[in-house]
Design a protein around this motif. Structure first.
Motif, PDB file in Angstrom:
ATOM      1  N   GLY A  97       0.833  -1.335   0.002  1.00 19.84           N
ATOM      2  CA  GLY A  97       0.102  -0.122  -0.060  1.00 19.84           C
ATOM      3  C   GLY A  97       0.766   1.315   0.131  1.00 19.84           C
ATOM      4  N   LYS A  98       2.027   1.341  -0.583  1.00 22.59           N
ATOM      5  CA  LYS A  98       2.827   2.435  -0.470  1.00 22.59           C
ATOM      6  C   LYS A  98       2.248   3.328  -1.457  1.00 22.59           C
ATOM      7  N   SER A  99       1.901   3.053  -2.502  1.00 27.12           N
ATOM      8  CA  SER A  99       1.513   3.850  -3.474  1.00 27.12           C
ATOM      9  C   SER A  99      -0.017   4.555  -3.197  1.00 27.12           C
ATOM     10  N   ASP A 109       2.457   6.546  -9.831  1.00 29.35           N
ATOM     11  CA  ASP A 109       2.912   5.508 -10.664  1.00 29.35           C
ATOM     12  C   ASP A 109       2.681   5.911 -11.804  1.00 29.35           C
ATOM     13  N   ARG A 110       3.602   6.253 -12.577  1.00 27.77           N
ATOM     14  CA  ARG A 110       3.548   6.997 -13.630  1.00 27.77           C
ATOM     15  C   ARG A 110       3.464   6.128 -15.260  1.00 27.77           C
ATOM     16  N   GLY A 126      -0.854  -2.718 -10.945  1.00 33.49           N
ATOM     17  CA  GLY A 126      -1.049  -2.480  -9.516  1.00 33.49           C
ATOM     18  C   GLY A 126       0.477  -2.471  -8.958  1.00 33.49           C
ATOM     19  N   LEU A 127       1.494  -2.505  -9.663  1.00 32.34           N
ATOM     20  CA  LEU A 127       2.778  -2.584  -9.173  1.00 32.34           C
ATOM     21  C   LEU A 127       3.714  -1.531  -9.457  1.00 32.34           C
ATOM     22  N   VAL A 140       8.880   4.065  -4.118  1.00 34.62           N
ATOM     23  CA  VAL A 140       9.844   3.050  -4.443  1.00 34.62           C
ATOM     24  C   VAL A 140       9.265   2.008  -4.619  1.00 34.62           C
ATOM     25  N   PRO A 141       9.571   0.979  -5.718  1.00 29.84           N
ATOM     26  CA  PRO A 141       9.168  -0.182  -6.070  1.00 29.84           C
ATOM     27  C   PRO A 141       9.337  -1.322  -4.548  1.00 29.84           C
TER      28      PRO A 141
END
Length: 615
Positions: free
Chosen positions: A13-15, A27-28, A36-37, A59-60
């Motif tokens: 759930g960071k983004s 997320d661009r 969703g990654l 960050v990923p």
């Protein structure tokens, strides 16, 4: 502005959290939104309750994109560590924490997400315990839900407190901007983005990229045009130059950094990492990831050979990662972390972050002799990233070299821009007199030791350093180190003194060669005395004291003009053997001139003074 990075396991759930805080989509890439990654670094920003603005580097979390995660975290001073309430501590949680700990990130927040899906208490307890063991220590922890908005207000206030605790960056620090994105804008050209940790960039500045100049044509910060920005800040720069920028390269202030592919470092092993370091690893700093060869020196020190030069300072920390350890190749029972106990640490998950490497020297000496590595390790064990340690290792460095290494010079230079290790400089001062004495013994008739030879003997890079070491009674004259006022070897100096005593009563009566030999002035000694300026040679075998020719001119000027050789000989109380070459010497110096075959006159007198007309 401050910049905070996210960290945590994939799909925790960071983004979503960044989107809820900022109202922006971090997320661009289309692929990121479809899957969703997070694959690439994402950026978003917001204004906190205090009015302070904060930008997030999203960050990923997937293990395959650890290098991208490190590119985002590298230049950032604080982290928002995210753990999902319904999954708890996971493999990439551990790997991200090890990376943060190794990089030296010490400020952050713990945010337990998905509080609407599960009780956040167990995950929070587990994560806080793990963070407490790390360099982050006892961080503030909150439970939130990005979907419902639960706890977001408290999180914004906590972010305000975190931002207030961050150290103020130095606006005068030399710029180093690690490039994390490169793209082209129609009508503008090349644009790069990065996080500026300190220093100042202004439109029109000239920065260096791999040694080539790059002009800042325009600049944005958080998508707003600006003409000047100071760190910490997210910036986009429109550049003009001959080099094509690449991610992982850095824009730097010219002369502010040392570009090097060889560094000596102190290693700090990552938690649970093997004691043995593979020879070939990947070194991360900022957004750069370069291959490196590790040469252990001894103890916790090593030498790293980088695959390309990087702009570095002492005290920089490189993170060493083993790219060959692929955690996807672990036991099949552990491939899907969602099918195991959240509190269980995966024994099949290999931590790829192995060590942090704190830079101790960006220009290390060569290791050629047997045992040189062991000696170097002993010196590095007590080294610190400051000018004093650098000078102990290098002995002499210029001010600009120290600045490019990241160390402000301590104390005054010993000569010009040169700084020296105090112990080494003292030893040079003790060695120089012995070097000069040895040279005088081997070359007894030379007026002194040439500075260049002394520089070579002392193995110094600059002749001015030799001059700075000379102490009384020695002096420097005509490019030589001379002992005493005459600069002559003692036996020759004593012989010249005896000659001067004899000439005091009859200064123009030069002694014959036999008498000169009796005084200890043979041809070689005479040549040395003339070179040192202790005697004046007016012809072969005829020497007088310095300045005697000027005294002779004063006496000759009193004669009726013009005068003959006989009149001059009588006025000077000398012999024809001396008078003739002395007058010829005065002719060459332009003090006298011939009128005819028998007469001369002093050039300071006009012909009309005597009534004798020339020509």
């Amino acid at each position: 502005m401050q910049v905070v990075a996210t960290a945590g396991h994939v799909d925790h759930g960071k983004s979503t959290l960044v989107r809820a805080l900022t109202g922006m989509e971090p997320d661009r890439l289309e692929e990121e939104r479809r899957r969703g990654l997070t694959i690439e670094l994402g950026y978003a920003w917001t204004t906190l309750p205090s009015g302070e603005r904060v930008a997030f580097v999203d960050v990923p979390g997937h293990e395959r994109f650890l290098g991208t995660m490190l590119a985002g975290v590298g230049p950032v001073p604080a982290v928002m560590f995210v753990v999902a309430a319904d999954e708890g501590w996971m493999p990439q949680s551990e790997e991200h924490l090890v990376a943060l700990e190794t990089l030296g990130v010490r400020l952050g927040l713990l945010v337990v997400t998905r509080a609407d899906l599960a009780d956040p208490a167990p995950a929070m307890k587990q994560a806080r315990a793990r963070l407490a063991e790390s360099g982050l220590g006892q961080v503030e922890a909150l439970a939130v839900s990005g979907r419902t908005g639960q706890g977001l207000g408290e999180l914004r206030e906590a972010l305000d407190r975190l931002v207030a605790a961050l150290p103020a960056p130095d606006p005068e620090a030399p710029v180093r901007l690690w490039i994390d994105r490169v793209f082209s804008v129609h009508g503008s050209g090349t644009v790069v983005t990065g996080t500026l940790p300190a220093g100042r960039i202004e439109v029109g500045d000239e920065l260096a990229l791999d040694g080539e100049p790059m002009r800042v044509r325009a600049m944005e910060s958080l998508k707003e045009p600006v003409t000047s920005v100071t760190g910490v800040a997210r910036v986009a720069l429109n550049l003009r130059g001959r080099v094509a920028p690449e991610r992982g390269h850095a824009l730097v202030a010219p002369g502010g950094w040392t570009f090097t592919d060889l560094v000596d470092v102190r290693l700090t092993r990552a938690r649970d990492a093997d004691d043995f370091l593979p020879q070939r690893l990947t070194a991360h700093i900022g957004s750069a990831a370069v291959g490196c060869v590790v040469r252990p020196l001894g103890g916790n020190t090593a030498r790293l050979r980088l695959s390309r030069p990087l702009p570095l300072h002492l005290g920089d920390v490189l993170l060493l990662r083993d790219p060959g350890r692929d955690p996807r190749h672990r036991d099949p029972r552990h491939r899907d972390p969602r099918h195991r106990d959240p509190g269980h640490r995966d024994p099949g998950h290999a931590i790829r972050v192995l060590a942090g490497a704190s830079v101790l020297d960006v220009r290390p000496p060569e290791l050629r002799r047997r045992g040189a590595a062991r000696e170097r390790a002993a010196g590095l064990e007590t080294a610190s990233p400051d000018a004093a340690s650098l000078l102990r290792a290098h002995r002499l460095l210029r001010s600009e070299e120290l600045a490019a290494m990241g160390c402000a010079p301590s104390g005054r230079p010993v000569c010009g821009e040169w700084h020296a290790d105090p112990g080494y400089w003292s030893s040079l001062g003790e060695r120089l007199p012995e070097v000069v004495r040895r040279y005088a013994a081997e070359h007894p008739l030379e007026p002194g030791m040439p500075l260049e030879i002394a520089r070579h003997e002392l193995d110094l890079p600059d002749r001015r350093l030799v001059t700075a070491l000379v102490r009384p009674p020695s002096t420097v004259a005509d490019g030589r180190i001379v002992s005493g006022p005459s600069g002559l070897p003692p036996p020759v100096a004593r012989a010249v003194q005896r000659l001067a005593a004899e000439l005091s009563a009859h200064p123009f009566l030069a002694p014959e060669a036999v008498r000169l030999a009796e005084l200890g002035l043979g041809p070689r000694e005479l040549a040395a005395a003339v070179r040192a300026g202790a005697l004046l040679r007016i012809a072969d075998g005829i020497v007088l004291l310095p300045g005697t020719d000027v005294r002779a001119a004063a006496l000759l000027a009193r004669l009726p003009q013009p005068f003959t050789v006989s009149q001059a000989r009588t006025a000077l109380k000398t012999s024809r053997r001396v008078a003739v070459p002395l007058l010829e010497h005065l002719d060459r110096k332009g003090i006298t001139e011939r009128v005819d075959d028998a007469h001369r006159r002093c050039r300071s007198l006009s012909p009309g003074q005597t009534g004798y007309m020339v020509g």
